[in-house]
Design a protein around this motif. Structure first.
Motif, PDB file in Angstrom:
ATOM      1  N   THR A  14       0.830  -1.207   0.000  1.00 16.64           N
ATOM      2  CA  THR A  14       0.000   0.000   0.000  1.00 16.64           C
ATOM      3  C   THR A  14       0.863   1.255   0.000  1.00 16.64           C
ATOM      4  O   THR A  14       0.573   2.217  -0.718  1.00 16.64           O
ATOM      5  CB  THR A  14      -0.922   0.001   1.235  1.00 16.64           C
ATOM      6  OG1 THR A  14      -1.616  -1.236   1.292  1.00 16.64           O
ATOM      7  CG2 THR A  14      -1.908   1.138   1.177  1.00 16.64           C
ATOM      8  N   ARG A  15       1.930   1.240   0.792  1.00 19.30           N
ATOM      9  CA  ARG A  15       2.832   2.406   0.832  1.00 19.30           C
ATOM     10  C   ARG A  15       3.551   2.608  -0.489  1.00 19.30           C
ATOM     11  O   ARG A  15       3.738   3.739  -0.947  1.00 19.30           O
ATOM     12  CB  ARG A  15       3.858   2.229   1.945  1.00 19.30           C
ATOM     13  CG  ARG A  15       3.476   2.948   3.204  1.00 19.30           C
ATOM     14  CD  ARG A  15       4.543   2.839   4.224  1.00 19.30           C
ATOM     15  NE  ARG A  15       5.338   4.062   4.235  1.00 19.30           N
ATOM     16  CZ  ARG A  15       6.328   4.271   5.079  1.00 19.30           C
ATOM     17  NH1 ARG A  15       6.648   3.351   5.959  1.00 19.30           N
ATOM     18  NH2 ARG A  15       6.983   5.383   5.059  1.00 19.30           N
ATOM     19  N   VAL A  16       3.972   1.509  -1.105  1.00 22.10           N
ATOM     20  CA  VAL A  16       4.678   1.617  -2.390  1.00 22.10           C
ATOM     21  C   VAL A  16       3.731   2.149  -3.459  1.00 22.10           C
ATOM     22  O   VAL A  16       4.103   3.018  -4.255  1.00 22.10           O
ATOM     23  CB  VAL A  16       5.279   0.259  -2.801  1.00 22.10           C
ATOM     24  CG1 VAL A  16       5.907   0.338  -4.175  1.00 22.10           C
ATOM     25  CG2 VAL A  16       6.316  -0.197  -1.779  1.00 22.10           C
ATOM     26  N   LEU A  17       2.492   1.655  -3.495  1.00 23.63           N
ATOM     27  CA  LEU A  17       1.516   2.144  -4.470  1.00 23.63           C
ATOM     28  C   LEU A  17       1.159   3.609  -4.220  1.00 23.63           C
ATOM     29  O   LEU A  17       0.992   4.381  -5.174  1.00 23.63           O
ATOM     30  CB  LEU A  17       0.263   1.275  -4.444  1.00 23.63           C
ATOM     31  CG  LEU A  17       0.451  -0.142  -4.986  1.00 23.63           C
ATOM     32  CD1 LEU A  17      -0.800  -0.961  -4.758  1.00 23.63           C
ATOM     33  CD2 LEU A  17       0.825  -0.109  -6.448  1.00 23.63           C
ATOM     34  N   PHE A  20       4.029   5.675  -5.482  1.00 20.33           N
ATOM     35  CA  PHE A  20       3.978   5.729  -6.941  1.00 20.33           C
ATOM     36  C   PHE A  20       2.915   6.722  -7.411  1.00 20.33           C
ATOM     37  O   PHE A  20       3.161   7.525  -8.308  1.00 20.33           O
ATOM     38  CB  PHE A  20       3.696   4.329  -7.500  1.00 20.33           C
ATOM     39  CG  PHE A  20       3.550   4.297  -8.988  1.00 20.33           C
ATOM     40  CD1 PHE A  20       4.663   4.409  -9.807  1.00 20.33           C
ATOM     41  CD2 PHE A  20       2.305   4.167  -9.571  1.00 20.33           C
ATOM     42  CE1 PHE A  20       4.532   4.381 -11.180  1.00 20.33           C
ATOM     43  CE2 PHE A  20       2.161   4.146 -10.940  1.00 20.33           C
ATOM     44  CZ  PHE A  20       3.274   4.246 -11.746  1.00 20.33           C
ATOM     45  N   ALA A  21       1.737   6.696  -6.798  1.00 20.32           N
ATOM     46  CA  ALA A  21       0.659   7.602  -7.189  1.00 20.32           C
ATOM     47  C   ALA A  21       1.036   9.060  -6.945  1.00 20.32           C
ATOM     48  O   ALA A  21       0.755   9.934  -7.779  1.00 20.32           O
ATOM     49  CB  ALA A  21      -0.615   7.255  -6.430  1.00 20.32           C
ATOM     50  N   VAL A  22       1.684   9.327  -5.827  1.00 23.10           N
ATOM     51  CA  VAL A  22       2.119  10.697  -5.531  1.00 23.10           C
ATOM     52  C   VAL A  22       3.165  11.147  -6.543  1.00 23.10           C
ATOM     53  O   VAL A  22       3.113  12.283  -7.050  1.00 23.10           O
ATOM     54  CB  VAL A  22       2.662  10.793  -4.086  1.00 23.10           C
ATOM     55  CG1 VAL A  22       3.379  12.107  -3.855  1.00 23.10           C
ATOM     56  CG2 VAL A  22       1.533  10.620  -3.089  1.00 23.10           C
ATOM     57  N   ARG A  23       4.085  10.267  -6.886  1.00 26.32           N
ATOM     58  CA  ARG A  23       5.124  10.641  -7.863  1.00 26.32           C
ATOM     59  C   ARG A  23       4.533  10.900  -9.240  1.00 26.32           C
ATOM     60  O   ARG A  23       4.931  11.844  -9.924  1.00 26.32           O
ATOM     61  CB  ARG A  23       6.193   9.553  -7.934  1.00 26.32           C
ATOM     62  CG  ARG A  23       7.088   9.543  -6.733  1.00 26.32           C
ATOM     63  CD  ARG A  23       8.180   8.516  -6.870  1.00 26.32           C
ATOM     64  NE  ARG A  23       9.035   8.509  -5.691  1.00 26.32           N
ATOM     65  CZ  ARG A  23      10.026   7.675  -5.511  1.00 26.32           C
ATOM     66  NH1 ARG A  23      10.307   6.769  -6.421  1.00 26.32           N
ATOM     67  NH2 ARG A  23      10.758   7.737  -4.423  1.00 26.32           N
ATOM     68  N   VAL A  24       3.582  10.070  -9.667  1.00 26.02           N
ATOM     69  CA  VAL A  24       2.948  10.278 -10.977  1.00 26.02           C
ATOM     70  C   VAL A  24       2.179  11.596 -10.984  1.00 26.02           C
ATOM     71  O   VAL A  24       2.214  12.344 -11.970  1.00 26.02           O
ATOM     72  CB  VAL A  24       2.038   9.086 -11.338  1.00 26.02           C
ATOM     73  CG1 VAL A  24       1.163   9.402 -12.529  1.00 26.02           C
ATOM     74  CG2 VAL A  24       2.874   7.853 -11.617  1.00 26.02           C
ATOM     75  N   THR A  25       1.495  11.909  -9.895  1.00 17.73           N
ATOM     76  CA  THR A  25       0.774  13.171  -9.796  1.00 17.73           C
ATOM     77  C   THR A  25       1.728  14.355  -9.885  1.00 17.73           C
ATOM     78  O   THR A  25       1.460  15.331 -10.601  1.00 17.73           O
ATOM     79  CB  THR A  25      -0.025  13.230  -8.479  1.00 17.73           C
ATOM     80  OG1 THR A  25      -0.892  12.099  -8.411  1.00 17.73           O
ATOM     81  CG2 THR A  25      -0.824  14.508  -8.381  1.00 17.73           C
TER      82      THR A  25
END
Length: 89
Positions: A14-17, A20-25
């Motif tokens: 969950t933390r890795v996902l 990843f979502a924060v970085r893509v944003t």
């Protein structure tokens, strides 16, 4: 505080996902202000993210095909997004 040798350093999926979502944003936000266009800016930022994830995976000596998600898996996801953006452009 020193860690015991049997304690795993792996992060929860969950933390890795979420990371990843924060970085893509963040990458999409920065690409929106790029002077060479959104697609080209996002492709360049994704390429840099692939390199960054690979270097961090090497430095942390994370297993390439480990049982948990790590920087290598994140780099592969950035690579898939990079390929998708490259096809669309």
């Amino acid at each position: 505080m020193p860690q015991s040798p049997d304690m795993s350093r792996a992060l929860s999926p969950t933390r890795v996902l979420a990371r990843f979502a924060v970085r893509v944003t963040l990458l999409a936000t920065f690409a929106a202000f790029g002077s060479i266009g959104f697609g080209k800016s996002l492709a360049a930022l994704l390429w840099m993210s692939i390199i960054l994830c690979s270097v961090v995976g090497l430095i942390k000596r994370e297993p390439l095909f480990g049982a948990t998600l790590n920087h290598w898996d994140e780099g592969v996801a950035f690579g898939a997004l990079f390929a998708l953006i490259h096809i669309v452009n």
